[in-house]
Design a protein around this motif. Structure first.
Motif, mmCIF file in Angstrom:
data_model
loop_
_atom_site.group_PDB
_atom_site.id
_atom_site.type_symbol
_atom_site.label_atom_id
_atom_site.label_comp_id
_atom_site.label_asym_id
_atom_site.label_seq_id
_atom_site.Cartn_x
_atom_site.Cartn_y
_atom_site.Cartn_z
ATOM 1 N N PHE A 150 16.423 -12.158 46.580
ATOM 2 C CA PHE A 150 17.603 -11.571 47.209
ATOM 3 C C PHE A 150 18.012 -10.359 46.368
ATOM 4 C CE2 PHE A 150 17.348 -16.054 48.005
ATOM 5 C CZ PHE A 150 17.602 -16.186 49.362
ATOM 6 N N SER A 151 17.599 -9.180 46.801
ATOM 7 C CA SER A 151 17.867 -7.958 46.041
ATOM 8 C C SER A 151 19.349 -7.657 46.025
ATOM 9 C CB SER A 151 17.095 -6.783 46.649
ATOM 10 O OG SER A 151 15.703 -7.002 46.580
ATOM 11 N N ASP A 152 19.826 -7.141 44.896
ATOM 12 C CA ASP A 152 21.253 -6.856 44.759
ATOM 13 C C ASP A 152 21.458 -5.871 43.617
ATOM 14 O OD1 ASP A 152 23.931 -6.988 45.327
ATOM 15 O OD2 ASP A 152 24.248 -8.980 44.492
ATOM 16 N N GLU A 153 22.667 -5.387 43.513
ATOM 17 C CA GLU A 153 23.083 -4.548 42.388
ATOM 18 C C GLU A 153 24.435 -5.033 41.914
ATOM 19 O OE1 GLU A 153 23.680 0.171 41.118
ATOM 20 O OE2 GLU A 153 23.159 -0.376 43.181
ATOM 21 N N ASN A 154 24.503 -5.350 40.621
ATOM 22 C CA ASN A 154 25.732 -5.875 40.021
ATOM 23 C C ASN A 154 26.285 -7.068 40.812
ATOM 24 O OD1 ASN A 154 25.717 -3.867 37.991
ATOM 25 N ND2 ASN A 154 26.706 -2.429 39.392
ATOM 26 N N PRO A 155 25.531 -8.153 40.876
ATOM 27 C CA PRO A 155 25.993 -9.336 41.617
ATOM 28 C C PRO A 155 27.308 -9.848 41.035
ATOM 29 C CG PRO A 155 24.233 -9.945 40.114
ATOM 30 C CD PRO A 155 24.305 -8.445 40.091
ATOM 31 N N ARG A 156 28.146 -10.378 41.902
ATOM 32 C CA ARG A 156 29.430 -10.907 41.450
ATOM 33 C C ARG A 156 29.308 -12.354 40.993
ATOM 34 N NH1 ARG A 156 33.490 -8.379 46.125
ATOM 35 N NH2 ARG A 156 32.769 -6.203 45.890
ATOM 36 N N ARG A 157 28.457 -13.133 41.654
ATOM 37 C CA ARG A 157 28.223 -14.513 41.232
ATOM 38 C C ARG A 157 27.101 -15.106 42.075
ATOM 39 N NH1 ARG A 157 33.951 -17.044 42.426
ATOM 40 N NH2 ARG A 157 34.574 -14.870 42.419
ATOM 41 N N PHE A 158 26.468 -16.130 41.519
ATOM 42 C CA PHE A 158 25.506 -16.913 42.290
ATOM 43 C C PHE A 158 25.510 -18.324 41.728
ATOM 44 C CE2 PHE A 158 22.942 -15.234 38.802
ATOM 45 C CZ PHE A 158 22.157 -16.297 38.420
ATOM 46 N N GLY A 159 25.082 -19.284 42.559
ATOM 47 C CA GLY A 159 25.108 -20.656 42.096
ATOM 48 C C GLY A 159 24.263 -21.577 42.941
ATOM 49 N N VAL A 160 23.852 -22.682 42.318
ATOM 50 C CA VAL A 160 23.243 -23.797 43.049
ATOM 51 C C VAL A 160 24.376 -24.761 43.371
ATOM 52 C CG1 VAL A 160 21.610 -25.700 42.960
ATOM 53 C CG2 VAL A 160 21.013 -23.501 41.932
ATOM 54 N N VAL A 161 24.642 -24.938 44.648
ATOM 55 C CA VAL A 161 25.886 -25.550 45.113
ATOM 56 C C VAL A 161 25.602 -26.871 45.815
ATOM 57 C CG1 VAL A 161 27.837 -25.253 46.700
ATOM 58 C CG2 VAL A 161 27.017 -23.322 45.326
ATOM 59 N N GLN A 162 26.391 -27.883 45.464
ATOM 60 C CA GLN A 162 26.422 -29.141 46.199
ATOM 61 C C GLN A 162 27.620 -29.053 47.139
ATOM 62 O OE1 GLN A 162 24.371 -31.319 46.939
ATOM 63 N NE2 GLN A 162 24.679 -33.319 45.999
ATOM 64 N N ARG A 163 27.390 -28.582 48.347
ATOM 65 C CA ARG A 163 28.483 -28.326 49.291
ATOM 66 C C ARG A 163 28.934 -29.600 49.986
ATOM 67 N NH1 ARG A 163 28.298 -23.148 53.178
ATOM 68 N NH2 ARG A 163 29.112 -22.268 51.248
ATOM 69 N N ASP A 164 28.007 -30.487 50.309
ATOM 70 C CA ASP A 164 28.333 -31.710 51.054
ATOM 71 C C ASP A 164 28.922 -32.729 50.090
ATOM 72 O OD1 ASP A 164 28.447 -33.952 52.644
ATOM 73 O OD2 ASP A 164 26.506 -33.592 53.594
ATOM 74 N N ARG A 165 30.210 -33.069 50.262
ATOM 75 C CA ARG A 165 30.927 -33.997 49.386
ATOM 76 C C ARG A 165 31.259 -35.318 50.079
ATOM 77 N NH1 ARG A 165 29.853 -32.580 44.370
ATOM 78 N NH2 ARG A 165 29.988 -30.326 44.098
ATOM 79 N N ASP A 166 30.625 -35.597 51.188
ATOM 80 C CA ASP A 166 30.911 -36.813 51.962
ATOM 81 C C ASP A 166 29.976 -37.930 51.523
ATOM 82 O OD1 ASP A 166 31.338 -38.783 53.859
ATOM 83 O OD2 ASP A 166 31.613 -37.345 55.498
#
Length: 539
Positions: free
Chosen positions: A338-354
């Motif tokens: 994922f090409s970018d310039e000066n990324p603000r943030r990125f993460g490996v996310v556990q979105r499902d909390r159920d």
């Protein structure tokens, strides 16, 4: 302390469940002046003329570690792994687990909010790590003692060398209860480390550096070889430590400032000195496990609906776009950029909390934290790279994500960077956009329509949040879907009356090539959702 045993992870794709660890600990030796180049083998010391007063020892700072790393990079790489006695190298998994830390030996126990405990060498952990304590700018080594450990049924405890050293350490802090020191952070195995916030259990991991991950030449795993930990005040609520990293490819200096809390944060500052040109340098690497989820394209005989530490990669780009990429357990190795310039943030996310979506009372995947990287300063041009490795079992870490700078990494040219790593249960700072809460894929065949190709795939995306819940069904919400390969059949978006969100579905008729898919919701030309991206590959 969490009920689930710690599971350090040496590398993506390797068995992690076998790495259940017993607790370990160590007492502190007396404080001695820090002498760069002595304990750290950084070169000869300046001699004092006879009769002259001794020069004061220099105070220990991040620059001290930086110079050690710079000097280390000028030398040939040396691996200390062979120093570990054979009985420890031959330990089985169960024998290693039988070596347990004696709680009364914890450093600062009863004196500080923080406590230190140490891991024993052996089994997979055969590289000694030197650990020092810092007080008022002066360093002293933590000396190994056999009486710090309970060796269980093992019989070699009294015959180990006095200078054995440790495999790593962990930090305890009263996160959840004022009278109990929970596990806050662990540094163990290569350059791996983990941090925890309140009501979290271990899941994702971080690393100091990634070198040539998923490259044909093979990956080089840098390792932290020495640490210096500042003694905190009695009521201090942050802890600072320094680390010296080394590998065949590079040496590096690191500073970590830990801030315990609901969302525990580690402020990371690093200086890396390459020994050679590096084709792919991964900054702020994250590691996770994804076995299967609701987007499963492979069948596993398992009673649980989903099994994963994280279910997606999320990126806030330098342009302010929010990208959501569901993770997959592929049939073949996948590397996405994922090409970018000066990324603000990125993460490996556990979105499902159920909990109901996991049905696992032992692993408690719904409580696994997301890991977010927030760059400090401008990182320039580059890419977030995602690596997905096939796995047949949940014991394997098969996901890695990191930042790769566009600028070539040359031997002898130092590289500085800084970032914040956060361990969270909720995504921080996301604007009020609709989010993708599920990605489901099935056959595009329709009963009674034999003319439709059987390889066609039917995608169903569920969006929730943002403006969607306030929109009436007749509002002209548009799903903009694109693909780089194959053909898209009519895209439909409509309100889901059961959830209050919106459902998008479409068919992909493949042409034998991998398809990069994108979907975003818009209302009268305005973007109202994050961007869903997905890589579909032919079986």
């Amino acid at each position: 302390m969490n009920d689930e045993p710690l599971r350090p992870r040496p590398a993506p794709g390797l068995d992690r469940r076998k790495f259940l660890l017993a607790t370990a600990g160590a007492g502190a030796a007396g404080l001695l002046p820090f002498r760069p180049g002595l304990a750290q083998d950084a070169g000869p010391q300046q001699e004092t003329a006879p009769g002259a007063p001794a020069a004061p020892a220099p105070a220990f700072t991040f620059d001290t570690v930086r110079e050690l790393a710079r000097e280390l990079a000028r030398r040939d790489y040396s691996d200390d792994q062979g120093r570990v006695p054979q009985p420890l190298r031959d330990l089985s998994y169960d024998q290693y687990r039988d070596i347990r830390f004696r709680p009364d030996q914890a450093v600062w126990r009863g004196d500080k909010l923080f406590q230190l405990q140490f891991f024993h060498l052996g089994f997979l952990y055969q590289r000694p790590v030197r650990i020092n304590l810092l007080r008022e700018g002066l360093a002293s080594p933590v000396e190994y003692r056999a009486d710090m450990f309970d060796y269980g049924a093992n019989t070699f405890g009294g015959s180990l060398p006095a200078d054995l050293g440790f495999a790593g350490f962990r930090i305890h802090y009263p996160l959840n209860r004022p009278n109990y020191a929970d596990e806050l952070a662990v540094f163990l195995g290569a350059s791996y480390f983990r941090i925890l916030g309140r009501n979290q259990i271990y899941g994702n991991s971080a690393r100091g550096l990634a070198v040539d991950t998923a490259a044909p030449s093979g990956e080089d795993f840098p390792a932290f070889k020495e640490f210096w930990i500042e003694e905190p005040g009695a009521d201090a609520t942050q802890l600072t430590l320094y680390a010296l990293l080394d590998s065949r490819s590079a040496a590096g200096a690191y500073r970590f400032v830990l801030h315990p809390g609901t969302d525990t944060q580690a402020d990371v500052t690093a200086a890396v000195f390459p020994r050679r040109d590096i084709a792919k340098l991964g900054i702020a690497p994250l590691t996770s496990m994804f076995f299967f989820g609701e987007n499963r394209t492979r069948t596993f005989d398992d009673f649980r609906p989903e099994v994963h530490d994280g279910d997606g990669l999320q990126i806030e780009t330098g342009r302010g776009e929010w990208i959501w990429r569901p993770l997959v357990n592929p049939r073949d190795l996948r590397v996405s950029s994922f090409s970018d310039e000066n990324p603000r943030r990125f993460g490996v996310v556990q979105r499902d909390r159920d909990y109901d979506h996991y049905q696992d009372l032992e692993s408690l995947y719904h409580r696994r934290p997301s890991y977010w990287v927030e760059p400090v300063g401008e990182w320039g041009k580059g890419r977030v790279e995602l690596v997905e490795i096939p796995t047949e079992e949940e014991i394997n870490d098969n996901i890695a994500a990191y930042w790769v700078p566009e600028r070539p990494v040359r031997a002898g040219e130092g590289l500085d960077f800084a970032y914040r790593l956060r361990s969270v249960l909720e995504t921080p700072g996301q604007p009020p956009l609709a989010r993708v809460v599920s990605t489901r894929i099935g056959s595009a065949r329709v009963p009674g329509r034999p003319d439709l190709p059987k390889e066609g795939r039917h995608f169903v995306l569920e969006f929730q949040g943002g403006e969607l819940e306030a929109l009436r069904p007749e509002q002209p919400v548009e799903a903009v879907v694109t693909t780089t390969a194959g053909e898209l059949r009519p895209v439909i978006a409509h309100r889901n009356g059961e959830t209050g969100g919106w459902r998008v579905f479409f068919d992909l008729l493949p042409d034998g090539k991998p398809a990069d898919l994108r979907c975003v919701l818009r209302l009268r030309g305005q973007t109202i959702s994050e961007t869903w991206v997905y890589l579909w590959s032919p079986a």
